[in-house]
Design an enzyme around this catalytic site. Structure first.
Site, PDB file in Angstrom:
ATOM      1  N   CYS A  13     -71.795  44.189 -14.879  1.00  0.00           N
ATOM      2  CA  CYS A  13     -72.404  45.430 -15.374  1.00  0.00           C
ATOM      3  C   CYS A  13     -73.617  45.813 -14.530  1.00  0.00           C
ATOM      4  CB  CYS A  13     -72.785  45.286 -16.836  1.00  0.00           C
ATOM      5  SG  CYS A  13     -74.042  44.052 -17.134  1.00  0.00           S
ATOM      6  N   HIS A  35     -77.417  43.129 -21.354  1.00  0.00           N
ATOM      7  CA  HIS A  35     -76.381  43.978 -20.787  1.00  0.00           C
ATOM      8  C   HIS A  35     -77.059  45.144 -20.071  1.00  0.00           C
ATOM      9  CE1 HIS A  35     -72.613  46.124 -20.388  1.00  0.00           C
ATOM     10  NE2 HIS A  35     -73.143  47.169 -20.982  1.00  0.00           N
TER      11      HIS A  35
END
Length: 1286
Positions: A52, A307
């Site tokens: 990510c 994240h």
């Protein structure tokens, strides 16, 4: 820079194909093609497991127009061609070529998410790098360095320098002589402080405006004065790049607590910033100092997990911005306090759902709550009323997309505006819809949230939400305001894209269109079985074909997207002789026959919406009758196929009834509608006083040929077959009044006893000369014989044996030879003489097992009976009449004797099974001596172990002076003669395995847990690995230790084993000791000073030892769990991490959820958890609100995860989903599905007789398969491999 410090929230993941396609479902016709772009017309990037951070940076570079166009300006003549990259003489600059292809893919290919697999391959990354977590600030510098190296010798060699390079000048001015000392620093990004400042401007002011004074004890040595003097130090921006990158120092280290932490306080940054106060030269035009924010990379989580996603300003307006989904909900303003309720049509699910949604204040509702709302509204659940005709409620909403709108990642459902108008006009006249929000975007660029494969529109004001908190800005990207874009670049994604890439994109889009068309065609074609009414008749409540099935059934392949009317027309064309109306009714084949359910009445409805699936059965008829008889439909009338028994009258029987082996009872199968009452069934079977009875199934029922049946009381005669839970195959005894006078039946109260008639009172005895398994013909020259022996329940087994010897005419052959009667199990293995093992009989040819079952029940074949001797009667021995016994050589057990099996185990091999008969009063030592003598073995290095009920070798029999009776060893038990001497009394001999260690490397550490792991690739035979314990274990040896010794003493003694003497362990607290079950870690031993005897350790118990990175002393209520975070949007997990959960105060799901949220820096309310069951490869969801109610105290108590059904213990795997970024609550992975299919195939193979000899897979194979999970990886530095182009 930080390695894998910043780990992503993991969610359920799937394998990603290089081209970005979806995975292939097992047994599917076609691989599902990737989804097309949505209405936003922007493409995301697939997460490869931990990329990510890469996805966020790549999207930022894509939406940097000048960088994108500079990259596209480099042609194949400078970069080379990817087709030549494997040629040694070719200079192919793979990284910029793959970046060009990826950008073209993101801009122009009609695909929801592109794959970065080819790009990461060009980096030289493997699965290890792709699944490891890294810092996006570190990646930014490494990627720019790789691009600069790749573009050496091309016109783009200065690309990074021109766009991102800036300089800072540091100046020190001497306060004595005024001498100015300067040093210049280059930068690609500015690292600014977060701690102690309120925002970006204040941080820049502290860096470039405030002066640092050298005074007092901190003086500066001036090179001109050559003495320590007072001085002032300052810094200024000398050169500003077109793109200015700000890296925020969100993560710090607390030296007091010795732990990392994240700065989550408020930190503001402007959308537009003027850098003139921070620059060295201030005489340039104002526009050269003004920068506008166009990208914000956001980190969500804490310092140990999180994240990345990115907010991006669409400068060229390539996407179609629309209002976020939550703003699409219309607001209703009440005109009057009293609302008129909409009229409900309860039989129409569409009307019901519209009415429910229209009554909601927000006009939307969670999909998970819609079913409960429907139940509250009409009093019946969706599954019970509508599912069979319309399918699941989710499919119903999808099939009516013209009415319903799924929003918030399909978690909420709302009515479309046209439906709202309709409802307003008809049912809700007192409501008015007020769309106060401006849903039309203003002119100019707009912002989007690009979160891996998901793209969401946002407002500019949403950026302020990232000023503070666990989810906050981490990198800021500014662009000079004076950089203007040409008009032809706006809303033109193909602008400046090279022709060869345009051709590649066109070909890729053509392939995707073809794949989608083929997939749609293959997945929507269903095979339907048509049953034609003229070929059927109604029998016993069900439909049966008059002739062959081939004539009565047709198979038709049809597109399920087409309507019921189209399907009906196709049938008319096939059956051109059909006359009159045609009704299509969903049917199902049951044991009693074909049964009908719902009729398809709406010709405009698609087959999919009507519930027609692949393999469905449809009955084609006129909708009223079959052969002049009306048909009852629905689940409540499902027919039940019953087995009926009744007395035989000696006359020829009709209707398929057959006499069960001359027992005086007739057996017939007959079906009845499930909604029929027992009274109606009784009237159909006999006169008014006929009794219906159901067999009593009581464990340990006596033998000798008698069975008991319970008469249905009058109160149950008015209940239906469904209410009585009668199912297919159940047996009922039908007794007419006159048969109760016979000797076959006797009635006492409500119990009928059925006595076996005289011609069924027999036992079959077969002579088996040698061997364990029956074979036909002769054996060693001796012929096998069998005879039927007259017997009764009161006959002694010794009399049965003597009669068998006489009728077999074997008196002379068996003179002086001892023999006994024995039974066999289902494999043909001889059981102990008349023992209590499972009895599977050998019946007379021509008589089936089913024929015996009605009289004596299935217990005659499988129920255990007590151990007996030959001085017992047939009834006392529990032997059923009409079964078989085997006459074998060997003495029958006496009243005080035991019949035992035993095997010899030496090392890893086990010998054949042998038999022995001993006195029950002898000691273990005497029994061992007899078994060694029988096996022709000598020596004192042997001991006995008992085989448990699941055929696994148990603990050794430690008390060798105890008798077999005292140790509860009985007839039929299996003992294992095992090599090795027992330890002295009061001592334990324990096998030791090393977990997570290899014999080559003991020094690699895993940063994600408190343990050491071995290098990848050191797989070898040994202990299967537990999740997170690295590679397979290695056997270290045995230790003998007193039961009074402590756990620390055990650890110290383990370290004295030869293989571990060179292992560096500072104190025993750096070792973790696992108790192994089936050679898998199951429980951690706790209490450093606790004696071993209190830990319930026994001889032979296997222990696993694991080396730790720091000291550990777990409490009694602390559990060590392995937490696996799901990869967002995919069906796989990130590497597992250790979590020590203190469940002493509260062992509830809420407590565990809070512990996980605290470790990963997440919101506890957004977490969904499940426990992994490795034996079945399934996940057990842990509810967030489940409670138990105490029946005694009548109050609720919190669910305890220690108890049923979870039984959490050390080493259990907990899967975690973050519902904020992934709405998929399915925890299973593709590997789980494959393993479940393998287990199912193995079970089916065992049912068919087994494969490879019918045995179980070996321990080594099973261990290798179960231990093949993802290894925990050591921390590695991030790098990109670049070729040499100088």
């Amino acid at each position: 820079m930080f390695g894998n410090l910043f780990e992503e929230d993991e969610e359920d993941s799937s394998f990603v194909l290089p081209g970005g396609g979806g995975g292939v479902e097992p047994g599917s016709k076609k691989a599902e093609p990737p989804a097309p772009r949505g209405a936003l017309n922007l493409s995301g990037l697939q997460n490869q497991g931990g990329t990510c951070y890469l996805n966020s940076l790549l999207q930022t570079l894509l939406f940097s127009p000048e960088f994108r166009e500079e990259l596209f300006s480099l042609g194949p003549e400078e970069l080379g061609c990817l087709e030549d990259k494997d040629k040694q003489e070719a200079k192919v600059r793979v990284i910029p070529l793959e970046l060009q292809r990826l950008f073209a893919h993101l801009l122009l290919v009609d695909q929801q998410a592109a794959s970065t697999a080819d790009l990461t391959d060009s980096f030289g990354w493997t699965n290890r790098e792709e699944s490891s977590q890294h810092d996006v600030q570190e990646l930014n510098r490494i990627l720019f360095s790789a691009l600069e190296s790749s573009l050496v010798g091309t016109t783009g060699s200065s690309l990074i320098h021109r766009l991102y390079h800036g300089t800072v000048v540091n100046q020190i001015v001497c306060k004595v002589c005024g001498y100015l000392s300067e040093s210049q620093e280059d930068f690609l990004d500015l690292t600014v402080s977060v701690s102690g400042v309120s925002g970006l401007e204040e941080a820049l002011w502290n860096m470039f405006v405030e002066e640092e004074m050298f005074e007092g004890n901190n003086l500066y040595r001036c090179s001109r004065c050559n003495v320590l003097v007072e001085a002032a130090k300052s810094a200024k921006l000398r050169k500003l790049p077109p793109f200015l990158t700000m890296s925020l120092l969100r993560f710090n280290f607390d030296f007091t607590k010795c732990e990392r932490y994240k700065e989550t306080g408020r930190y503001t940054f402007p959308l537009s910033i003027n850098l003139k106060p921070f620059c060295e030269q201030a005489e340039r035009p104002e526009s050269e100092y003004t920068y506008e924010l166009f990208s914000v990379i956001i980190h969500k989580g804490g310092c140990y997990g999180g994240h990345y996603h990115v907010y991006i300003k669409d400068i060229d307006q390539l996407g179609n911005w629309e209002a976020p989904e939550e703003e699409l909900k219309p607001k209703f303003v009440k005109k009057e306090a009293q609302l008129s309720e909409p009229v409900l049509e309860k039989e129409d699910p569409l009307s019901v759902l519209i009415a429910i949604l229209s009554q909601e204040e927000s006009k939307s509702i969670l999909v998970d709550q819609l079913g409960q709302k429907l139940l509250d509204t009409i009093g019946v659940s969706w599954n019970k009323k509508f599912r069979k005709q319309y399918g699941p409620i989710g499919k119903f909403l999808h099939s009516h997309s013209d009415v319903f709108m799924l929003v918030s990642n399909a978690t909420r459902v709302a009515l479309k505006s046209t439906t709202l108008t309709l409802v307003t006009d008809t049912s809700l006249k007192n409501l008015s819809v007020s769309h106060e929000l401006d849903l039309k975007p203003a002119d100019g660029p707009h912002w989007f949230d690009l979160n891996d494969s998901t793209v969401t529109p946002i407002h500019e004001r949403d950026i302020e939400k990232q000023f503070q908190g666990k989810e906050s800005a981490y990198m800021l990207f500014y662009r000079k305001a004076e950089l203007c874009r040409p008009e032809e670049a706006k809303q033109n994604p193909s602008y400046k894209v090279p022709p060869h890439l345009l051709r590649m994109v066109q070909e890729e889009n053509a392939r995707l269109r073809q794949r989608r068309e083929e997939f749609e065609s293959s997945t929507n074609t269903v095979e339907v079985h048509l049953h034609l009414a003229p070929h059927y008749q109604l029998e016993n409540g069900a439909l049966w074909p008059k002739g062959s099935t081939q004539d009565s059934t047709l198979t038709l392949n049809f597109d399920r997207r087409r309507t019921v009317g189209d399907f009906r027309q196709a049938i008319y064309q096939m059956q051109d002789t059909w006359e009159g109306d045609m009704a299509l009714t969903l049917a199902k084949s049951l044991p009693a026959g074909l049964h009908l359910y719902n009729t398809l009445t709406d010709d405009q409805q698609s087959l999919f919406s009507a519930g027609v699936t692949n393999g469905s059965d449809l009955f084609v008829w006129n909708g009223r009758e079959v052969c002049g008889t009306s048909v009852q439909m629905g689940s409540e009338w499902e027919p039940v196929l019953l087995t009926l028994l009744r007395a035989s009258n000696g006359a020829e029987e009709q209707g398929g009834a057959e006499d069960a082996s001359g027992s005086g009872l007739l057996r017939v199968m007959r079906g009845f509608p499930g909604g029929t009452t027992l009274e109606v069934v009784c009237e159909a079977l006999g006169p008014e006083d006929t009794l219906l009875c159901q067999e009593e199934s009581q464990p340990g029922s006596s033998g000798g040929g008698a069975s008991n049946w319970r008469v249905f009381p009058p109160s149950e005669m008015h209940r239906t077959l469904k209410e009585l839970s009668l199912k297919d195959g159940d047996t009922l005894l039908v007794l007419e009044p006159q048969v109760l006078d016979t000797s076959l039946f006797s009635l006492r109260g409500d119990v009928v006893t059925v006595t076996t008639p005289s011609d069924c009172r027999w036992l079959q005895v077969e002579f088996r000369p040698r061997g364990d398994r029956p074979r036909e013909g002769k054996e060693n020259g001796e012929e096998r014989r069998r005879e039927k022996i007259s017997a009764s329940g009161n006959m002694l087994l010794s009399e049965v044996k003597q009669s068998a010897i006489e009728q077999l005419d074997m008196q002379e052959q068996l003179i002086g030879v001892e023999c006994c009667l024995r039974q066999v199990d289902h494999t043909g293995k001889l059981l102990p003489p008349c023992n209590d093992s499972t009895l599977v009989v050998f019946v007379i040819p021509g008589v089936t097992v089913a024929a015996f079952t009605p009289f004596f029940g299935l217990s005659a074949f499988v129920s255990p009976t007590p151990p007996v001797r030959e001085d017992l009667t047939v009834r006392e021995a529990g032997v059923k009449l009409m079964t078989s016994l085997f006459l074998c050589r060997g003495a029958a057990p006496g009243p005080t004797q035991l019949f035992l099996y035993f095997t010899v185990s030496s090392g890893s091999s086990t010998g054949a099974e042998m038999e022995i008969m001993v006195e029950e009063s002898i000691t273990v030592k005497e029994c061992l001596r007899l078994m060694l003598k029988a096996a022709c073995l000598e020596g004192d290095w042997w001991h006995l172990r008992k085989m448990d009920w699941c055929e696994e070798v148990g603990d050794p029999l430690m008390d060798e002076d105890a008798s077999l009776t005292e140790l509860k060893i009985g007839t039929g038990d299996t003992l294992v003669v095992t090599e090795g001497q027992l330890p002295p009394k009061g001592f334990l001999k324990l096998p030791i395995w090393m977990l997570g260690e290899s014999d080559e490397s003991f020094c690699q550490a895993d940063a994600k847990g408190n343990h050491v792991i071995n290098g990848v690739g050191n797989q070898r035979e040994g202990l299967p690995s537990a999740d997170g314990l690295g590679g397979p274990g290695q056997f270290a040896g045995h230790v003998e230790i007193s039961v009074e010794a402590s756990l620390d003493d055990l650890k110290i003694q383990v370290l004295t084993l030869p293989i571990l003497q060179d292992l560096c362990v500072p104190t025993p607290a750096f070792l973790r000791v696992w108790l192994l079950e089936g050679r898998r870690p199951s429980r951690i031993l706790r209490g450093r000073l606790q004696p071993l005897k209190k830990m319930k350790l026994r001889n032979g118990m296997e222990l696993g030892v694991q080396r730790l990175l720091k000291e550990e002393d777990l409490g009694l209520k602390e559990l060590l769990l392995w937490v696996k975070i799901g990869v967002p949007g995919e069906r796989k997990y990130y590497p597992s991490e250790e979590l020590v959960w203190d469940a002493g105060r509260e062992g509830s799901p809420r407590s565990l959820r809070q512990a996980i949220a605290a470790q990963y820096g997440l919101s506890a309310d957004s977490l969904h958890m499940a426990k992994y069951c490795p034996e079945k490869y399934t996940w057990m969801a842990i509810s967030s609100w489940s409670q138990q109610v105490s029946k005694r105290k009548k109050k609720k108590k919190a669910e305890n995860l220690y108890g049923a059904p979870f039984h959490l213990k050390d080493g259990d795997i907990i899967g975690v989903k973050n519902l904020l970024i992934d709405s998929n609550k399915d925890f299973s992975t593709l590997e789980d599905e494959l393993e479940q299919q393998r287990l199912q195939q193995e079970a089916e193979g065992r049912k068919r007789g087994g494969q490879n000899g019918g045995g179980e897979p070996s321990v080594e194979v099973t261990a290798e398969r179960r231990g093949s999970g993802k290894q925990r990886k050591p921390e590695v530095a991030l790098s990109i491999n670049v070729g040499h182009f100088r």
